[in-house]
Design an enzyme around this catalytic site. Structure first.
Site, PDB file in Angstrom:
ATOM      1  CG  HIS A 202      -0.202   0.264   2.494  1.00 25.05           C
ATOM      2  ND1 HIS A 202       0.622  -0.670   3.081  1.00 25.05           N
ATOM      3  CD2 HIS A 202      -0.152   1.366   3.282  1.00 25.05           C
ATOM      4  CE1 HIS A 202       1.141  -0.157   4.182  1.00 25.05           C
ATOM      5  NE2 HIS A 202       0.689   1.072   4.333  1.00 25.05           N
TER       6      HIS A 202
ATOM      7  CG  HIS B 282       0.047   5.619   3.159  1.00 28.18           C
ATOM      8  ND1 HIS B 282      -1.318   5.518   3.247  1.00 28.18           N
ATOM      9  CD2 HIS B 282       0.564   4.779   4.087  1.00 28.18           C
ATOM     10  CE1 HIS B 282      -1.624   4.649   4.198  1.00 28.18           C
ATOM     11  NE2 HIS B 282      -0.487   4.190   4.718  1.00 28.18           N
TER      12      HIS B 282
END
Length: 157
Positions: free
Chosen positions: A66, A81
């Protein structure tokens, strides 16, 4: 030698994904909005392909896919992110195309994101670009609102 002052280094970064750009202070995650990790921006993606915002070296790819860390040629460290609380997805919804230590050129494909999956299984698909070692440098936002991959969005001075 001649008494000229060296101009401060500047680096323009490109939008890594198509979407809507907002200041980091407006994201609904206090870790990012309160700049605990550093200053940056947030893009709510309209497309699931994430690209490198500048020439850089991949410093890390989280096991859960992620997030990706990059270091620009000038030594600016940044974290991309994807989503809020997406670490809990265990890598589902992400396909990463880079690895630790790899050198990438701006516009290189970093990741494919299954936006439908993320939107169904995480609180937000907000994609944060945070600078973790600005030191004496500061960010100048060049654009807010709708952005396309390749748009100049941030200047680091």
């Amino acid at each position: 030698m001649f008494g000229f002052k060296k101009k401060p280094a500047k680096k323009d970064l490109l939008a890594a994904v198509d979407g809507t750009l907002i200041p980091i202070e407006e994201v609904k995650d206090p870790v990012f909005s309160q700049k605990m990790m550093g200053d940056g921006i947030v893009i709510f993606p309209q497309d699931g392909t994430l690209y490198a915002p500048c020439d850089a070296t991949v410093s890390f790819v989280f096991d859960t896919k992620h997030a990706i860390g990059l270091v620009s040629e000038e030594g600016v460290e940044m974290l991309i992110h994807v989503g809020i609380d997406t670490v809990q997805l265990g890598g589902q919804g992400f396909q990463v195309f880079v690895e630790n230590g790899q050198t990438v050129k701006k516009g290189a494909k970093l990741m494919e994101i299954d936006l439908q999956y993320i939107r169904e299984h995480a609180p937000s698909d907000a994609t944060v670009l945070v600078f973790t070692n600005l030191g004496d440098h500061h960010l100048e936002l060049l654009k807010l609102g709708e952005v396309k991959v390749g748009d100049e969005i941030i200047r680091v001075r």
